[in-house]
Design an enzyme around this catalytic site. Structure first.
Site, short mmCIF file in Angstrom:
data_model
loop_
_atom_site.label_atom_id
_atom_site.label_comp_id
_atom_site.label_asym_id
_atom_site.label_seq_id
_atom_site.Cartn_x
_atom_site.Cartn_y
_atom_site.Cartn_z
N SER A 97 6.55 5.25 -8.57
CA SER A 97 6.05 4.03 -9.19
C SER A 97 4.57 3.91 -8.86
CB SER A 97 6.81 2.79 -8.69
OG SER A 97 6.48 1.66 -9.48
N SER A 98 3.83 3.30 -9.76
CA SER A 98 2.38 3.23 -9.55
C SER A 98 1.77 2.10 -10.35
CB SER A 98 1.72 4.56 -9.95
OG SER A 98 1.86 4.77 -11.36
N SER A 99 0.53 1.79 -10.01
CA SER A 99 -0.31 0.91 -10.82
C SER A 99 -1.21 1.83 -11.64
CB SER A 99 -1.15 -0.02 -9.93
OG SER A 99 -1.99 -0.84 -10.72
#
Length: 387
Positions: A97-99
């Site tokens: 998961s990431s921005s």
């Protein structure tokens, strides 16, 4: 708390200078929504073979803001569960998961051509930052966002509440959409899918737009933008390169074990007409996924350091192994399908056609198939049937 207003305005100006940010309303959203609020408890910074955890509470406030407003993708979770506050030192892991890089975020939102009355379905909430940008313009009641990971969804929901948006956050499989609040004017996916699910088409109003990255390799994927028609089909084009984590329900399991054992039974062997190194380039990789959508490209090395390259298609129990001899290559193929023959034909046809860019690819989605093609080139046409 250190005020991030200056950093927000600086980032907005930078995105505008790059041509990614063009709408006045979206610039206002970027300048208003605090990205750092969506990065708690922290991020992992790439140090090559390891990830260095950086937490908001354990970092100088000014340094934290500098990290938060990097125009770059910031990893927020490893291996499906690990967050930065749970790791005290650099650690190996796979980002889950990431921005996303703000350049990509705002470019995709711009491509939606949003109007104030639109209702949007977002697939892949992630940190919730892109959700907040859309809520700033459309209002919280017009944005529905779906996240498959309960922990990620909970953090995004808390961040959205913190910045003042009590929007519709749903935990579930985004490939199914969210029919309870349909129909939508726009659907945007912040994950990659092997194909656009027909459920998204069904939940979108005629004239509505679906925007999603298509493909299953980590590279060589395209951003598809299709418009839903009155007849229940959706048609459009690949509008550029795009790279996102795969939707978890479609994530490819890495091949493990003795690769040489998988290539023991060979049905044919010949010199290649195209170097397999082409598959390390973006457009040829995209074409390979159209020609053989369930194939995986694998790079490995022998004990003596020699580089090896393979194509494996577990669904069709087929493989292609490439052996280098100077600047020439031999392909050994086995299984019911000659994988490299399929892909090589597409690459040669593409080269004969003048090697058009990925934006030349068009697609049509129906309840029975996905059709991809390049206008004026009959060999560059692929239909992936669903039933």
């Amino acid at each position: 708390m250190t005020d991030s207003r200056a950093e927000r305005c600086r980032m907005a100006a930078l995105l505008a200078s790059k041509g990614a940010l063009t709408s006045l309303w979206l610039r206002g959203a970027v300048e208003s929504v605090a990205r750092e609020q969506f990065l708690h408890p922290g991020v992992f910074l790439d140090e090559g073979r390891t990830w260095r955890p950086v937490t908001a509470l354990g970092t100088d406030p000014n340094e934290w803001l500098q990290i938060a407003y990097r125009v770059d993708t910031l990893t927020t979770q490893l291996d499906g569960h690990l967050t930065a506050d749970q790791a005290g030192e650099p650690i190996a892991g796979v980002p889950t998961s990431s921005s996303t890089d703000p350049t990509t975020v705002v470019s995709m939102i711009e491509a939606l051509n949003l109007k104030p009355e639109h209702r949007v379905l977002e697939i892949g909430t992630g940190t919730g930052y892109s959700t907040a940008l859309m809520c700033h313009y459309l209002g919280e009641d017009n944005v529905t966002t779906v996240e498959v990971d309960p922990q990620v969804a909970a953090r995004a929901d808390a961040a959205l509440e913190t910045v003042g948006y009590s929007t519709w956050t749903v935990t579930g499989d985004g490939l199914l959409g969210h029919p309870h609040r349909s129909p939508y004017d726009r659907v945007i996916a912040t994950c990659a899918v092997r194909r656009i699910p027909y459920t998204w088409v069904r939940q979108t109003k005629p004239g509505g737009i679906i925007l999603s990255t298509v493909g299953s390799w980590p590279w060589g994927t395209g951003l598809a933008r299709v418009t839903v028609g009155d007849d229940g089909t959706a048609e459009g084009a690949i509008i550029g390169r795009s790279s996102f984590m795969q939707a978890r329900a479609q994530a490819v399991t890495p091949l493990a074990g003795d690769l040489s054992a998988r290539t023991a039974h060979v049905d044919s062997e010949r010199a290649t007409r195209v170097s397999p190194l082409a598959l390390e380039e973006w457009m040829p990789a995209f074409l390979a996924q159209l020609a053989a959508p369930s194939a995986q490209f694998v790079r490995a090395a022998r004990d003596d350091g020699a580089q090896l390259r393979y194509l494996f298609d577990p669904e069709r129990e087929s493989f292609a192994e490439f052996l280098a001899d100077g600047e020439t290559w031999t392909v050994r193929q086995g299984g019911p399908v000659a994988l490299w023959d399929e892909i090589e034909r597409a690459l040669i046809a593409w080269q004969v056609d003048g090697s058009p860019a990925i934006e030349a690819v068009r697609l049509r989605v129906t309840n029975r198939s996905h059709l991809y093609w390049i206008d004026g080139s009959p060999p560059l046409r692929w239909e992936h049937r669903l039933i």
